[in-house]
Motif scaffolding. Sequence first.
Motif, short mmCIF file in Angstrom:
data_model
loop_
_atom_site.label_atom_id
_atom_site.label_comp_id
_atom_site.label_asym_id
_atom_site.label_seq_id
_atom_site.Cartn_x
_atom_site.Cartn_y
_atom_site.Cartn_z
N GLU A 246 6.56 2.01 -5.79
CA GLU A 246 7.92 2.46 -5.49
C GLU A 246 8.39 3.49 -6.52
OE1 GLU A 246 11.56 2.53 -3.36
OE2 GLU A 246 9.65 1.61 -2.84
N LYS A 247 7.87 3.40 -7.75
CA LYS A 247 8.36 4.26 -8.84
C LYS A 247 7.68 5.63 -8.88
CE LYS A 247 9.79 0.58 -12.02
NZ LYS A 247 9.52 -0.09 -13.33
N VAL A 248 6.55 5.80 -8.20
CA VAL A 248 5.86 7.09 -8.24
C VAL A 248 6.50 8.06 -7.26
CG1 VAL A 248 3.72 5.95 -8.90
CG2 VAL A 248 4.14 6.47 -6.50
N SER A 249 6.08 9.32 -7.31
CA SER A 249 6.62 10.31 -6.38
C SER A 249 6.34 9.90 -4.94
CB SER A 249 5.98 11.68 -6.66
OG SER A 249 6.25 12.10 -7.99
N TYR A 250 7.35 10.07 -4.11
CA TYR A 250 7.26 9.65 -2.70
C TYR A 250 6.89 8.18 -2.58
CZ TYR A 250 7.09 14.73 -2.17
OH TYR A 250 7.37 16.07 -2.24
N GLY A 251 7.36 7.40 -3.55
CA GLY A 251 6.99 5.98 -3.62
C GLY A 251 7.36 5.19 -2.39
N SER A 252 8.52 5.47 -1.82
CA SER A 252 8.95 4.71 -0.63
C SER A 252 7.97 4.91 0.52
CB SER A 252 10.35 5.14 -0.21
OG SER A 252 11.30 4.76 -1.17
N PHE A 253 7.48 6.16 0.67
CA PHE A 253 6.55 6.44 1.77
C PHE A 253 5.18 5.82 1.48
CE2 PHE A 253 9.70 9.87 1.92
CZ PHE A 253 10.10 9.78 3.25
N LEU A 254 4.76 5.86 0.21
CA LEU A 254 3.48 5.24 -0.14
C LEU A 254 3.54 3.73 0.06
CD1 LEU A 254 2.55 7.20 -3.40
CD2 LEU A 254 1.48 7.40 -1.15
N LEU A 255 4.63 3.12 -0.40
CA LEU A 255 4.79 1.68 -0.22
C LEU A 255 4.88 1.33 1.26
CD1 LEU A 255 5.14 -1.17 -1.26
CD2 LEU A 255 7.56 -0.68 -1.67
N GLY A 256 5.59 2.16 2.02
CA GLY A 256 5.69 1.93 3.45
C GLY A 256 4.34 2.00 4.13
N ALA A 257 3.49 2.96 3.71
CA ALA A 257 2.15 3.09 4.29
C ALA A 257 1.29 1.88 3.96
CB ALA A 257 1.49 4.37 3.77
N VAL A 258 1.34 1.42 2.70
CA VAL A 258 0.58 0.24 2.31
C VAL A 258 1.08 -0.99 3.06
CG1 VAL A 258 0.10 -1.34 0.40
CG2 VAL A 258 -0.10 1.12 0.04
N ALA A 259 2.40 -1.07 3.22
CA ALA A 259 2.99 -2.20 3.96
C ALA A 259 2.48 -2.24 5.40
CB ALA A 259 4.52 -2.09 3.94
N LEU A 260 2.43 -1.09 6.05
CA LEU A 260 1.90 -1.03 7.42
C LEU A 260 0.43 -1.44 7.43
CD1 LEU A 260 3.56 2.25 8.76
CD2 LEU A 260 4.12 -0.11 9.40
N GLY A 261 -0.30 -1.04 6.37
CA GLY A 261 -1.71 -1.43 6.27
C GLY A 261 -1.88 -2.93 6.14
N LEU A 262 -1.02 -3.56 5.35
CA LEU A 262 -1.09 -5.02 5.19
C LEU A 262 -0.73 -5.73 6.50
CD1 LEU A 262 0.46 -5.41 1.63
CD2 LEU A 262 -1.95 -5.55 2.27
N PHE A 263 0.22 -5.14 7.23
CA PHE A 263 0.55 -5.69 8.56
C PHE A 263 -0.68 -5.60 9.47
CE2 PHE A 263 2.08 -5.25 12.92
CZ PHE A 263 2.89 -6.36 13.03
N CYS A 264 -1.37 -4.46 9.41
CA CYS A 264 -2.59 -4.30 10.20
C CYS A 264 -3.65 -5.34 9.80
CB CYS A 264 -3.16 -2.89 10.01
SG CYS A 264 -2.22 -1.59 10.83
N TYR A 265 -3.74 -5.61 8.50
CA TYR A 265 -4.68 -6.62 8.02
C TYR A 265 -4.34 -7.98 8.62
CZ TYR A 265 -7.42 -9.51 4.81
OH TYR A 265 -8.31 -10.41 4.28
N GLY A 266 -3.04 -8.30 8.66
CA GLY A 266 -2.61 -9.55 9.28
C GLY A 266 -3.00 -9.62 10.75
N ILE A 267 -2.79 -8.53 11.46
CA ILE A 267 -3.16 -8.48 12.88
C ILE A 267 -4.66 -8.70 13.04
CG2 ILE A 267 -3.35 -6.96 14.90
CD1 ILE A 267 -0.53 -8.00 14.43
N PHE A 268 -5.45 -8.10 12.14
CA PHE A 268 -6.89 -8.24 12.26
C PHE A 268 -7.34 -9.67 11.98
CE2 PHE A 268 -11.37 -7.62 11.03
CZ PHE A 268 -11.80 -6.96 12.16
N MET A 269 -6.57 -10.43 11.19
CA MET A 269 -6.90 -11.84 10.98
C MET A 269 -6.79 -12.62 12.30
SD MET A 269 -7.88 -12.20 7.87
CE MET A 269 -8.54 -10.52 8.07
N PHE A 270 -5.82 -12.25 13.14
CA PHE A 270 -5.71 -12.88 14.47
C PHE A 270 -6.93 -12.51 15.32
CE2 PHE A 270 -1.05 -12.47 13.46
CZ PHE A 270 -0.83 -13.82 13.31
#
Length: 282
Positions: A246-270
């Motif tokens: 969150e603290k790096v440049s464009y942190g919100s977008f980077l964190l948002g992208a990682v968050a979507l990736g973790l959501f995808c990981y959760g979906i893949f567990m199903f």
Amino acid sequence: MINLSSISSNLPSTQPQWVKRFAKLGLAAKGVVYCLVGILAFMAAFEIGGSSERNVTKQGVFRFILAQPFGQILLALVAAGLVCYALWRLTQAFLDNEHKGTDAKGIGRRLAYGFSGLVYGSLAYGCFRMVMGSQSSQSGDSSRQTVVREILQKPFGQWLVGLIGVSIIGIGLYQIYRALSGKYLKNVQTSSIKTELKEMIIRSGKIGYIARGIVWGLIGYLFIKAALEANASEAGGSSSAFVFLEKVSYGSFLLGAVALGLFCYGIFMFVRARYEVINTSS
């Protein structure tokens, strides 16, 4: 060296159907947790609903579930699923259902299964404590910092914490390797997935493993930073990694992208819960 084969010979034989059920229920529970981690991290990235990245931990997910209608029942189901996942991993470690063998590579893999089982067993225990009304006095990051602080006070403590950090980065790189090499699909029956969904599901798994690898890598970097500065407060878990992003440049977008990736990981567990081939013969 630990002789896992001698341990497994003294254990009762595995009931195949129970192993499969434990694995599938466990993977589904893990999917729920990671989907919620992804959602809460995305909300924190863009400050939706007053969410904070400091609260995006697995304990934070459990508190979120508990706050919902019928939260105790839902959390108890998640806890039971995590117990199933832990038992499946321990079964893989001690009964060698995956036939990893007793050479150095096989023992290493089985130890990793055992460690995973212990970690998720600990999470399940904390989950059940919340169901019973007990709240942990420390967050996951605070408990890690306490451990790091104690290690730093030992002889060669900075080296030990640094070594832990390098090992964690190694885990992260392995997650990314699994994604890029396609090894994450090794035991998944992709031929059984509907054609129109297959490409999207395979892509979600790849994105998910890469995102998880990035989080592991950031956690490892923070441990190394704690070692170099002899400062335990620099170490932490996923929430600390999210704060760093969150603290790096464009942190919100980077964190948002990682968050979507973790959501995808959760979906893949199903997906794994539905289509993975679970080995049961020891």
